[in-house]
Design a protein around this motif. Structure first.
Motif, PDB file in Angstrom:
ATOM      1  N   ALA A  48       0.731  -1.430   0.031  1.00  0.00           N
ATOM      2  CA  ALA A  48       0.021   0.118   0.156  1.00  0.00           C
ATOM      3  C   ALA A  48       0.876   1.284  -0.008  1.00  0.00           C
ATOM      4  N   LEU A  49       1.887   1.431  -0.717  1.00  0.00           N
ATOM      5  CA  LEU A  49       2.716   2.403  -1.099  1.00  0.00           C
ATOM      6  C   LEU A  49       2.165   3.341  -1.829  1.00  0.00           C
ATOM      7  N   LEU A  50       2.280   4.649  -1.956  1.00  0.00           N
ATOM      8  CA  LEU A  50       1.912   5.489  -2.724  1.00  0.00           C
ATOM      9  C   LEU A  50       2.610   5.943  -3.662  1.00  0.00           C
ATOM     10  N   GLY A  51       2.114   5.696  -4.915  1.00  0.00           N
ATOM     11  CA  GLY A  51       3.188   5.449  -6.343  1.00  0.00           C
ATOM     12  C   GLY A  51       3.948   6.883  -6.507  1.00  0.00           C
ATOM     13  N   SER A  52       3.460   7.921  -5.860  1.00  0.00           N
ATOM     14  CA  SER A  52       3.585   9.250  -6.567  1.00  0.00           C
ATOM     15  C   SER A  52       4.873   9.720  -5.520  1.00  0.00           C
ATOM     16  N   LEU A  53       5.041   9.166  -4.424  1.00  0.00           N
ATOM     17  CA  LEU A  53       6.126   9.605  -3.444  1.00  0.00           C
ATOM     18  C   LEU A  53       7.390   8.440  -3.341  1.00  0.00           C
ATOM     19  N   ARG A  54       8.433   9.139  -3.278  1.00  0.00           N
ATOM     20  CA  ARG A  54       9.807   8.102  -3.173  1.00  0.00           C
ATOM     21  C   ARG A  54       9.585   7.474  -1.984  1.00  0.00           C
ATOM     22  N   LEU A  55      10.318   6.518  -1.770  1.00  0.00           N
ATOM     23  CA  LEU A  55      10.200   5.653  -0.541  1.00  0.00           C
ATOM     24  C   LEU A  55      10.542   6.356   0.591  1.00  0.00           C
ATOM     25  N   LYS A  56      11.253   7.149   0.743  1.00  0.00           N
ATOM     26  CA  LYS A  56      11.725   7.768   2.021  1.00  0.00           C
ATOM     27  C   LYS A  56      10.543   8.651   2.305  1.00  0.00           C
ATOM     28  N   ASP A  57       9.806   9.240   1.480  1.00  0.00           N
ATOM     29  CA  ASP A  57       8.608  10.179   1.903  1.00  0.00           C
ATOM     30  C   ASP A  57       7.404   9.205   2.277  1.00  0.00           C
ATOM     31  N   ASN A  58       7.374   7.902   1.341  1.00  0.00           N
ATOM     32  CA  ASN A  58       6.161   7.126   1.922  1.00  0.00           C
ATOM     33  C   ASN A  58       6.403   6.711   3.419  1.00  0.00           C
ATOM     34  N   ILE A  59       7.577   6.509   3.882  1.00  0.00           N
ATOM     35  CA  ILE A  59       8.002   5.897   5.325  1.00  0.00           C
ATOM     36  C   ILE A  59       7.505   7.004   6.099  1.00  0.00           C
ATOM     37  N   ARG A 109      15.613   6.429   7.809  1.00  0.00           N
ATOM     38  CA  ARG A 109      16.598   5.783   7.509  1.00  0.00           C
ATOM     39  C   ARG A 109      17.044   4.690   8.630  1.00  0.00           C
ATOM     40  N   ASP A 110      16.926   4.974   9.818  1.00  0.00           N
ATOM     41  CA  ASP A 110      17.011   3.784  10.856  1.00  0.00           C
ATOM     42  C   ASP A 110      15.862   2.573  10.416  1.00  0.00           C
ATOM     43  N   ARG A 111      14.894   2.877  10.019  1.00  0.00           N
ATOM     44  CA  ARG A 111      13.574   1.999   9.933  1.00  0.00           C
ATOM     45  C   ARG A 111      14.014   1.156   8.365  1.00  0.00           C
ATOM     46  N   LEU A 112      14.245   1.952   7.597  1.00  0.00           N
ATOM     47  CA  LEU A 112      14.664   1.129   6.396  1.00  0.00           C
ATOM     48  C   LEU A 112      16.009   0.463   6.277  1.00  0.00           C
ATOM     49  N   ALA A 113      16.874   0.838   7.133  1.00  0.00           N
ATOM     50  CA  ALA A 113      18.087  -0.012   7.262  1.00  0.00           C
ATOM     51  C   ALA A 113      17.499  -1.127   8.278  1.00  0.00           C
ATOM     52  N   THR A 114      16.848  -1.159   8.849  1.00  0.00           N
ATOM     53  CA  THR A 114      16.406  -2.353   9.800  1.00  0.00           C
ATOM     54  C   THR A 114      15.743  -3.421   8.794  1.00  0.00           C
ATOM     55  N   VAL A 115      15.150  -3.006   7.573  1.00  0.00           N
ATOM     56  CA  VAL A 115      14.663  -3.868   6.834  1.00  0.00           C
ATOM     57  C   VAL A 115      15.535  -4.094   5.343  1.00  0.00           C
ATOM     58  N   GLY A 116      16.677  -3.559   5.556  1.00  0.00           N
ATOM     59  CA  GLY A 116      17.478  -3.643   4.285  1.00  0.00           C
ATOM     60  C   GLY A 116      17.392  -2.818   3.138  1.00  0.00           C
ATOM     61  N   LEU A 117      16.857  -1.592   3.446  1.00  0.00           N
ATOM     62  CA  LEU A 117      16.379  -0.805   2.280  1.00  0.00           C
ATOM     63  C   LEU A 117      17.181   0.786   2.393  1.00  0.00           C
ATOM     64  N   ASP A 118      17.978   0.634   3.385  1.00  0.00           N
ATOM     65  CA  ASP A 118      18.492   2.189   3.324  1.00  0.00           C
ATOM     66  C   ASP A 118      19.017   2.644   2.022  1.00  0.00           C
ATOM     67  N   HIS A 119      19.535   1.875   1.001  1.00  0.00           N
ATOM     68  CA  HIS A 119      19.950   2.087  -0.157  1.00  0.00           C
ATOM     69  C   HIS A 119      19.186   2.504  -1.243  1.00  0.00           C
ATOM     70  N   ALA A 120      17.647   2.270  -0.700  1.00  0.00           N
ATOM     71  CA  ALA A 120      16.738   2.529  -1.694  1.00  0.00           C
ATOM     72  C   ALA A 120      15.915   3.716  -1.525  1.00  0.00           C
ATOM     73  N   MET A 121      16.234   4.767  -0.665  1.00  0.00           N
ATOM     74  CA  MET A 121      15.236   5.837  -0.023  1.00  0.00           C
ATOM     75  C   MET A 121      14.984   6.673  -1.084  1.00  0.00           C
ATOM     76  N   GLU A 122      15.815   6.807  -2.363  1.00  0.00           N
ATOM     77  CA  GLU A 122      15.238   7.639  -3.396  1.00  0.00           C
ATOM     78  C   GLU A 122      14.352   7.141  -4.582  1.00  0.00           C
ATOM     79  N   LEU A 123      14.143   5.803  -4.408  1.00  0.00           N
ATOM     80  CA  LEU A 123      13.317   5.169  -5.558  1.00  0.00           C
ATOM     81  C   LEU A 123      11.976   5.219  -5.285  1.00  0.00           C
ATOM     82  N   PHE A 124      11.222   5.114  -6.337  1.00  0.00           N
ATOM     83  CA  PHE A 124       9.720   4.955  -6.306  1.00  0.00           C
ATOM     84  C   PHE A 124       9.322   3.574  -6.193  1.00  0.00           C
ATOM     85  N   PRO A 125       7.961   3.359  -5.639  1.00  0.00           N
ATOM     86  CA  PRO A 125       7.609   2.184  -5.660  1.00  0.00           C
ATOM     87  C   PRO A 125       7.425   1.097  -6.796  1.00  0.00           C
TER      88      PRO A 125
END
Length: 286
Positions: free
Chosen positions: A93-104, A124-140
């Motif tokens: 249920a991510l919002l397609g118009s927002l980058r990953l960091k903005d969804n979180i 950053r901490d939560r994305l690092a916890t799930v192994g996605l800190d490298h993907a902050m700027e990506l879209f869904p």
């Protein structure tokens, strides 16, 4: 000792419109434990979660979070409970118009007064916890299915919830990704003091994760207890479900005895061979 609340259902009846899916549910999900809700398709698993979350109005009965009857709380009190509740939806249920960091970051921006630097640090901490800190700027749409599930989990955890609900977290994932997500949820239970309720069809996940299991079927709760108690059951319906033993239905909808093991061993080649030779017994000649 966990401070996470238990979730207690008293006489809860759930459904859509005039349709009753399950009724008179008396269930306790223990605080600080990982509970799994299983059952056949249409048994009301996801519907139950929606009623606990008040996304659907109940048809009767009550829901308690700890000692609090949700029906007796003010709107403000209910909002406070919702803000400490995380939800992982089936598709993330991510919002397609927002980058990953903005969804979180969205729940933090909506419900807190934190500054942007603090918000981004938590993201950053939560994305690092799930192994996605490298993907902050990506879209869904730039994420794989497994990455979207993990991103949804990061967003569900961003407010440090006391309760986490997950609806079919491993659906659509390959076995390796399913096992990795199972491991991640176990790590989350160790890291966060929370009550987790997971809806699933995945019996492997159930055995890997569950402290407590609820089985829905026939418009009621058929079982609630530990995984060890469930595995030891002799109830015919539960055994057929756990052993993945298929049954047939006649024209009236009545369940017939499970298919025999001999029939289960009949493979596609046998069937094709029987069709080609006109054999009616479904077996190829030697």
């Amino acid at each position: 000792m966990s401070s996470a609340p238990s979730i207690r259902l008293e006489g809860l009846t759930i459904g859509y419109g005039s349709k009753v899916v399950a009724e008179n549910l008396d269930i306790v999900f223990p605080g600080g434990k990982l509970s799994m809700v299983v059952g056949g398709s249409g048994s009301g698993k996801s519907t139950l979660i929606k009623h606990i979350l008040k996304l659907l109005p109940s048809k009767g009965g009550r829901v308690f979070i700890g000692e609090h009857d949700l029906s007796m709380l003010s709107n403000r009190e209910q909002r406070c409970i919702r803000q400490r509740t995380g939800v992982l939806f089936q598709d993330g249920a991510l919002l397609g118009s927002l980058r990953l960091k903005d969804n979180i970051a969205l729940p933090l921006r909506e419900h807190t007064r934190l500054g942007e630097d603090e918000i981004m640090q938590i993201v950053r901490d939560r994305l690092a916890t799930v192994g996605l800190d490298h993907a902050m700027e990506l879209f869904p749409n730039e994420l794989s299915g497994g990455m979207r599930k993990r991103a949804g989990l990061a967003r569900a955890l961003v407010m440090d919830p006391q309760m986490l609900f997950c609806d079919e977290p491993t659906s659509g994932l390959d076995p390796v990704m399913s096992a990795e997500l199972d491991q991640l949820m176990l790590e989350m239970m160790c890291q966060f003091d929370m009550t987790m309720v997971v809806v699933t069809h995945d019996l492997r996940s159930m055995h890997a994760l569950a402290d407590f299991v609820v089985v829905l079927g026939e418009q009621r709760c058929l079982f609630q207890g530990t995984i060890e108690e469930l595995d030891a059951t002799n109830d015919p319906y539960l055994r057929r479900f756990l052993d993945r033993s298929p049954g047939e239905r006649d024209a009236s909808g009545l369940t017939l005895p499970p298919i025999s093991q001999d029939m289960m061993k009949l493979n596609c080649a046998d069937m094709l061979g029987a069709k080609a030779t006109g054999r009616k017994d479904g077996r190829c000649s030697s």
